[in-house]
Motif scaffolding. Sequence first.
Motif, PDB file in Angstrom:
ATOM      1  N   ASP A   1      64.170  -8.092  99.892  1.00 26.01           N
ATOM      2  CA  ASP A   1      65.491  -7.523 100.125  1.00 26.01           C
ATOM      3  C   ASP A   1      65.822  -6.429  98.956  1.00 26.01           C
ATOM      4  O   ASP A   1      66.446  -5.477  99.403  1.00 26.01           O
ATOM      5  CB  ASP A   1      66.498  -8.465  99.918  1.00 26.01           C
ATOM      6  CG  ASP A   1      66.434  -9.534 101.179  1.00 26.01           C
ATOM      7  OD1 ASP A   1      65.727  -9.287 102.129  1.00 26.01           O
ATOM      8  OD2 ASP A   1      66.749 -10.847 101.123  1.00 26.01           O
ATOM      9  N   ALA A   2      65.114  -6.666  97.793  1.00 25.96           N
ATOM     10  CA  ALA A   2      65.592  -5.483  96.901  1.00 25.96           C
ATOM     11  C   ALA A   2      65.130  -4.002  97.261  1.00 25.96           C
ATOM     12  O   ALA A   2      65.713  -3.064  96.882  1.00 25.96           O
ATOM     13  CB  ALA A   2      64.885  -5.746  95.466  1.00 25.96           C
ATOM     14  N   PHE A   3      63.886  -4.000  97.877  1.00 25.24           N
ATOM     15  CA  PHE A   3      63.428  -2.809  98.345  1.00 25.24           C
ATOM     16  C   PHE A   3      64.035  -2.203  99.523  1.00 25.24           C
ATOM     17  O   PHE A   3      63.495  -0.921 100.234  1.00 25.24           O
ATOM     18  CB  PHE A   3      61.909  -2.853  98.406  1.00 25.24           C
ATOM     19  CG  PHE A   3      61.190  -2.978  97.321  1.00 25.24           C
ATOM     20  CD1 PHE A   3      60.671  -1.877  96.622  1.00 25.24           C
ATOM     21  CD2 PHE A   3      60.932  -3.932  96.743  1.00 25.24           C
ATOM     22  CE1 PHE A   3      60.145  -1.926  95.299  1.00 25.24           C
ATOM     23  CE2 PHE A   3      60.136  -4.170  95.443  1.00 25.24           C
ATOM     24  CZ  PHE A   3      59.901  -3.293  94.803  1.00 25.24           C
ATOM     25  N   GLY A   4      64.724  -3.209 100.213  1.00 23.20           N
ATOM     26  CA  GLY A   4      65.343  -2.524 101.600  1.00 23.20           C
ATOM     27  C   GLY A   4      64.646  -2.553 102.837  1.00 23.20           C
ATOM     28  O   GLY A   4      64.941  -2.906 103.915  1.00 23.20           O
ATOM     29  N   SER A   5      63.244  -2.175 102.975  1.00 18.12           N
ATOM     30  CA  SER A   5      62.401  -2.183 103.914  1.00 18.12           C
ATOM     31  C   SER A   5      61.061  -2.303 103.576  1.00 18.12           C
ATOM     32  O   SER A   5      60.608  -2.145 102.478  1.00 18.12           O
ATOM     33  CB  SER A   5      62.629  -0.875 104.804  1.00 18.12           C
ATOM     34  OG  SER A   5      62.052   0.566 103.712  1.00 18.12           O
ATOM     35  N   THR A   6      60.303  -2.863 104.605  1.00 19.66           N
ATOM     36  CA  THR A   6      58.948  -3.041 104.258  1.00 19.66           C
ATOM     37  C   THR A   6      58.244  -1.610 103.907  1.00 19.66           C
ATOM     38  O   THR A   6      57.439  -1.666 103.220  1.00 19.66           O
ATOM     39  CB  THR A   6      58.210  -3.509 105.741  1.00 19.66           C
ATOM     40  OG1 THR A   6      59.005  -4.838 105.859  1.00 19.66           O
ATOM     41  CG2 THR A   6      56.797  -3.761 105.510  1.00 19.66           C
ATOM     42  N   ALA A   7      58.451  -0.526 104.553  1.00 20.17           N
ATOM     43  CA  ALA A   7      58.019   0.849 104.107  1.00 20.17           C
ATOM     44  C   ALA A   7      58.335   0.934 102.625  1.00 20.17           C
ATOM     45  O   ALA A   7      57.219   1.571 102.258  1.00 20.17           O
ATOM     46  CB  ALA A   7      58.539   1.740 105.096  1.00 20.17           C
TER      47      ALA A   7
ATOM     48  N   LEU B   1      63.755  -5.491  90.427  1.00 21.62           N
ATOM     49  CA  LEU B   1      64.985  -5.724  89.514  1.00 21.62           C
ATOM     50  C   LEU B   1      65.526  -4.551  89.196  1.00 21.62           C
ATOM     51  O   LEU B   1      66.963  -4.248  89.195  1.00 21.62           O
ATOM     52  CB  LEU B   1      64.531  -6.295  88.007  1.00 21.62           C
ATOM     53  CG  LEU B   1      65.785  -7.009  87.396  1.00 21.62           C
ATOM     54  CD1 LEU B   1      66.390  -7.975  87.898  1.00 21.62           C
ATOM     55  CD2 LEU B   1      64.896  -7.354  86.003  1.00 21.62           C
ATOM     56  N   GLN B   2      64.746  -3.295  89.098  1.00 27.18           N
ATOM     57  CA  GLN B   2      65.509  -2.029  88.984  1.00 27.18           C
ATOM     58  C   GLN B   2      66.377  -1.723  89.999  1.00 27.18           C
ATOM     59  O   GLN B   2      67.352  -0.885  90.251  1.00 27.18           O
ATOM     60  CB  GLN B   2      64.405  -0.750  88.424  1.00 27.18           C
ATOM     61  CG  GLN B   2      63.709  -1.061  87.364  1.00 27.18           C
ATOM     62  CD  GLN B   2      62.615  -0.149  86.990  1.00 27.18           C
ATOM     63  OE1 GLN B   2      62.172   0.600  87.838  1.00 27.18           O
ATOM     64  NE2 GLN B   2      62.034  -0.435  85.974  1.00 27.18           N
ATOM     65  N   ALA B   3      65.677  -2.069  91.415  1.00 24.29           N
ATOM     66  CA  ALA B   3      66.284  -1.588  92.666  1.00 24.29           C
ATOM     67  C   ALA B   3      67.641  -2.206  92.801  1.00 24.29           C
ATOM     68  O   ALA B   3      68.463  -1.943  93.326  1.00 24.29           O
ATOM     69  CB  ALA B   3      65.364  -2.056  93.816  1.00 24.29           C
TER      70      ALA B   3
END
Length: 769
Positions: free
Chosen positions: A713-719, A745-747
């Motif tokens: 979820d932190a990266f928003g998308s699989t891409a 964590l940075q995201a």
Amino acid sequence: MRIRKQLDFSHFLLYLACGLGMFCLSQIGDNAEPFGVALFYGMASAGLSVVWAVLFYLITALPTWNLSVILLYAGQAALLAIGFCIQKRLKKTDFFKTGFVPLLCLSISLGLFFALAPFAPYALPFDWATQNTVLQRVLLAALTFLTSAIFSVAMKALLHKLLRCRLRDDEIVFSLLMFVLIGVGFCRFFGINAYLGASFLILLLFTCATKDTTGCICAFVLSLPPLLVFSLSPTRFFIYGVALSLFMKSGRIAAVCALFAVFFSFGYMDGLYGYPSDLLVKSILSVLLPALIFVLIPTPLIREMENRLIFYREKHLSRIAINRNRSAIGEQLFEISAVFREIENAFLSINNDEADQAARAYVRERITEEICQQCPDRAVCMEKVDAAMLDCLIELGCMKGKASLIDVPKQLSDVCNRQSELLYAVNRQLRDYTKYMTETDNAKSGRAMLANQAKGISEILRNLALEQSEPLRLYTDKERALNVALLGAGIVCSEVLLYGDEDNFTLSLVTFGKADVKKIAAIATHLFGVEMMISERLALSRDKFSCILRKKPYFDAAFGVSSIKKEGESVSGDTHSVIKIDERRFMVALSDGMGSGEYARRVSETTISLIESFYRAKMSSDLVLSTVNKLLTFHKEENFACVDIATVDLNSGTASIVKIGSPVGFILSDSTIKVLDNPSLPLGILDSIHPETVEYTLNENDVLLFISDGISDAFGSTADLYEALRNIPQHNPQQLADTLLQRALQAYGGVAKDDMTAVAVRLFKNVAV
């Protein structure tokens, strides 16, 4: 007695050897003494053809060119043949079972020798014995009688017990004595060179079959005939035996070269190279011909000789006892497996829908008693309203959980004047019905879960039964080769046992002293051609140890785990596990309990603990996950868990992966990234699940990555996650997990908004392999 119409090659060689032995025995004395009658008696006593024995015995008299000797031999042969024929026909009686008749005929035949044989007295140390011809005849007859008894025991042992069981000490001594006497006659008739040639060939074959120090004993026995005939020192034969025993392990060519070196060294000391040409050629041929024959013998025949001797030496009772115990255990496991299969069938047969129908019938009966039977308009209703209308109302109430006015059928509402009372009674009964059906469904789910467990246990026991019922294969040649190799390295083993399949075998051995386990593994690796490793080392006593070695897997694995709890929570709801299933497989799992905090942690830990236990028991993935799902749905609280599971075979690199409600996973290679995704609901939501197991083949340096939803979820998308993984070094799984967690964590802006866990597994090839 009839001669067999067909004789196979082995029988032909046997009778030919007996004929040659009989001829050699007749050459021991200078007066054509009938020493061959001893072998005649031994052959007939051992069950060989009397006709062939008569024929060979008569042939031994022909070289004398003396009619008296030929007639004497013919008479002796006839007497012995008659005695053994009578023995064979009348052996059922107690008297003839003693072998009295052949012994009597043997005594009469030796009496013929005493009375009729032409005889020139031997020069003996005592003058009175030299001049006493009668005494010498009596002594020779007695010696022949004693030799006949000895040969009878020896022939029975060689024909019926050799390479089948261990011979008694007396049988070994009598057999060696027979060979020595035959060797004496061979030396006297054929000469020393011919005897040396035959001895070298026997010694080469014997040391090739045994490959140990017993070759020196064989050399000593072979040295006795030339010692008695030519006063040749047995020291030379002993040196031949030592040389061949040392070099035979290096191959037949090396052994032949060692034989040549010793022979020509003795020849140099004896002045062999100064002999006349005819004597020199005979001497050299005595070693060249047997060496050539030995080298040209086909390897399969040599291997067969070795295997026969190894099988004869092997103690089989221990293996038989092990196989009998394995078979008994396998049968018992089959029976226990059948019991659990019956338990499964019993639980499944109880699961039916009769409880639901009976509960609805009870609800209708109660409503009829409370409302309809006391209603004054009951008779009118019974005429105008179909009985199925009340069943329809109850059916709708059971489906919805509660009935209302709009659920009352029109035909019933037009006639019934007590609808509110009717609805109240229906809803009151529905509450009891719902409670009852909830308990019934739970019991049904429990029975289904127990049936699944019984099925799983039955399958495990059946597989164990199949494994235990298979007898241990014999690898005696490999065990012996390993024992020799370890002994050459200074490691003494009292027992060696090799069992299992060709591709996956186990080696157990017992060693003395402080044996170097690494050296043992290295020797086993070199001998078997596969990388071996010490699996266990057990102390049997102060200076006695048992080592168990198994084939080292082709791959090994390195693991990396990085985790952080949600900001503000005391514990993380994510739980991971890495366990060893057996010598070849391991399991890695990641469980994410729904939510965060202590409760999510308990759900996650429970899920992982159950999965670990079931996989250690080697249950199938379908059964494991369906059972865990049932256990989670039993509770009133919402117990949900997302699970990633992978079982990896370190021999083939095959990874069986199951994903239940979890975010995407990855297989990272040097040039590609493979996305693992299998959308499904988490464990504990539905009463039943049908997990899909997908197999992938991992290569060297491939990394398997599982993550919880906090990272995805932190990266928003699989891409975005895919792009992040492309820029993270993957050779160190721990570094990969740490870096990925830091970027997630940075995201989030440096604050963990959810529990986050990354589990990475990297396969690499074993260095030794």
